[in-house]
Design a protein around this motif. Structure first.
Motif, short mmCIF file in Angstrom:
data_model
loop_
_atom_site.label_atom_id
_atom_site.label_comp_id
_atom_site.label_asym_id
_atom_site.label_seq_id
_atom_site.Cartn_x
_atom_site.Cartn_y
_atom_site.Cartn_z
N ALA A 142 -19.69 35.89 -35.75
CA ALA A 142 -19.33 35.63 -37.14
C ALA A 142 -18.32 34.51 -37.26
O ALA A 142 -18.31 33.77 -38.25
N ALA A 143 -17.46 34.35 -36.27
CA ALA A 143 -16.42 33.32 -36.31
C ALA A 143 -16.90 31.96 -35.82
O ALA A 143 -16.28 30.94 -36.14
N ALA A 144 -17.99 31.91 -35.09
CA ALA A 144 -18.46 30.65 -34.50
C ALA A 144 -18.73 29.55 -35.52
O ALA A 144 -18.30 28.41 -35.32
N PRO A 145 -19.42 29.82 -36.64
CA PRO A 145 -19.63 28.73 -37.62
C PRO A 145 -18.33 28.20 -38.21
O PRO A 145 -18.19 27.00 -38.44
N ALA A 146 -17.36 29.07 -38.44
CA ALA A 146 -16.08 28.62 -39.01
C ALA A 146 -15.33 27.74 -38.01
O ALA A 146 -14.78 26.70 -38.39
N ALA B 31 -16.71 25.99 -35.62
CA ALA B 31 -17.46 24.74 -35.51
C ALA B 31 -17.18 23.82 -36.69
O ALA B 31 -17.08 22.60 -36.52
N MET B 32 -17.03 24.37 -37.89
CA MET B 32 -16.73 23.53 -39.06
C MET B 32 -15.33 22.94 -38.96
O MET B 32 -15.12 21.78 -39.32
N LEU B 33 -14.37 23.71 -38.47
CA LEU B 33 -13.03 23.16 -38.27
C LEU B 33 -13.06 22.02 -37.24
O LEU B 33 -12.42 20.98 -37.43
N SER B 34 -13.83 22.22 -36.18
CA SER B 34 -13.98 21.17 -35.17
C SER B 34 -14.67 19.94 -35.76
O SER B 34 -14.33 18.80 -35.43
N MET B 35 -15.65 20.17 -36.63
CA MET B 35 -16.36 19.06 -37.25
C MET B 35 -15.42 18.22 -38.10
O MET B 35 -15.43 16.99 -38.03
N PHE B 36 -14.56 18.87 -38.90
CA PHE B 36 -13.61 18.12 -39.72
C PHE B 36 -12.60 17.37 -38.85
O PHE B 36 -12.24 16.23 -39.16
N ALA B 37 -12.16 17.97 -37.76
CA ALA B 37 -11.22 17.30 -36.86
C ALA B 37 -11.87 16.07 -36.23
O ALA B 37 -11.24 15.00 -36.15
N CYS B 38 -13.12 16.17 -35.81
CA CYS B 38 -13.81 15.02 -35.23
C CYS B 38 -14.07 13.94 -36.27
O CYS B 38 -13.97 12.75 -35.97
N LEU B 39 -14.38 14.36 -37.48
CA LEU B 39 -14.62 13.40 -38.55
C LEU B 39 -13.37 12.59 -38.87
O LEU B 39 -13.40 11.36 -38.95
N ILE B 40 -12.25 13.28 -38.99
CA ILE B 40 -10.99 12.60 -39.29
C ILE B 40 -10.55 11.74 -38.11
O ILE B 40 -10.17 10.58 -38.26
N ALA C 35 -19.50 15.05 -34.81
CA ALA C 35 -19.29 15.76 -36.06
C ALA C 35 -20.63 16.03 -36.74
O ALA C 35 -20.86 17.12 -37.28
N ALA C 36 -21.54 15.05 -36.69
CA ALA C 36 -22.87 15.25 -37.29
C ALA C 36 -23.66 16.33 -36.55
O ALA C 36 -24.35 17.15 -37.18
N VAL C 37 -23.55 16.36 -35.24
CA VAL C 37 -24.24 17.38 -34.45
C VAL C 37 -23.68 18.76 -34.76
O VAL C 37 -24.44 19.73 -34.91
N LEU C 38 -22.37 18.88 -34.86
CA LEU C 38 -21.76 20.17 -35.21
C LEU C 38 -22.21 20.63 -36.59
O LEU C 38 -22.52 21.82 -36.79
N ILE D 126 -28.20 24.99 -38.96
CA ILE D 126 -29.27 25.76 -38.32
C ILE D 126 -28.88 27.23 -38.19
O ILE D 126 -29.69 28.13 -38.43
N TRP D 127 -27.62 27.50 -37.80
CA TRP D 127 -27.17 28.88 -37.63
C TRP D 127 -27.20 29.66 -38.94
O TRP D 127 -27.47 30.84 -38.95
N THR D 128 -26.88 28.99 -40.04
CA THR D 128 -26.71 29.72 -41.30
C THR D 128 -27.99 29.78 -42.13
O THR D 128 -28.04 30.55 -43.08
N LEU D 129 -28.97 28.97 -41.83
CA LEU D 129 -30.21 29.00 -42.62
C LEU D 129 -31.27 29.86 -42.03
O LEU D 129 -31.42 30.28 -41.05
#
Length: 59
Positions: A10-14, A16-25, A47-50, A56-59
């Motif tokens: 349950a925590a993995a998508p959250a 991953a999204m935090l990591s995505m924002f960090a990589c984006l910035i 960031a795009a891959v994350l 994919i995980w949520t759909l």
């Protein structure tokens, strides 16, 4: 599945999204400041891959 694995799943998508924002910035800062453009682009690709993985995980 036991409770510990359910919590992690349950925590993995959250996480991953935090990591995505960090990589984006971070990637944007590297590109804008002309410090290391290649690493900046790679961070944006990561960031795009994350983001795709979370989609994919949520759909």
């Amino acid at each position: 599945m036991n409770a510990a694995l359910t919590t992690i799943a349950a925590a993995a998508p959250a996480i991953a999204m935090l990591s995505m924002f960090a990589c984006l910035i971070g990637g944007t800062v590297l590109i804008v400041k002309q410090r290391d453009v290649r690493k900046g682009v790679l961070m944006l690709v990561m960031a795009a891959v994350l983001l795709a993985n979370v989609a994919i995980w949520t759909l």
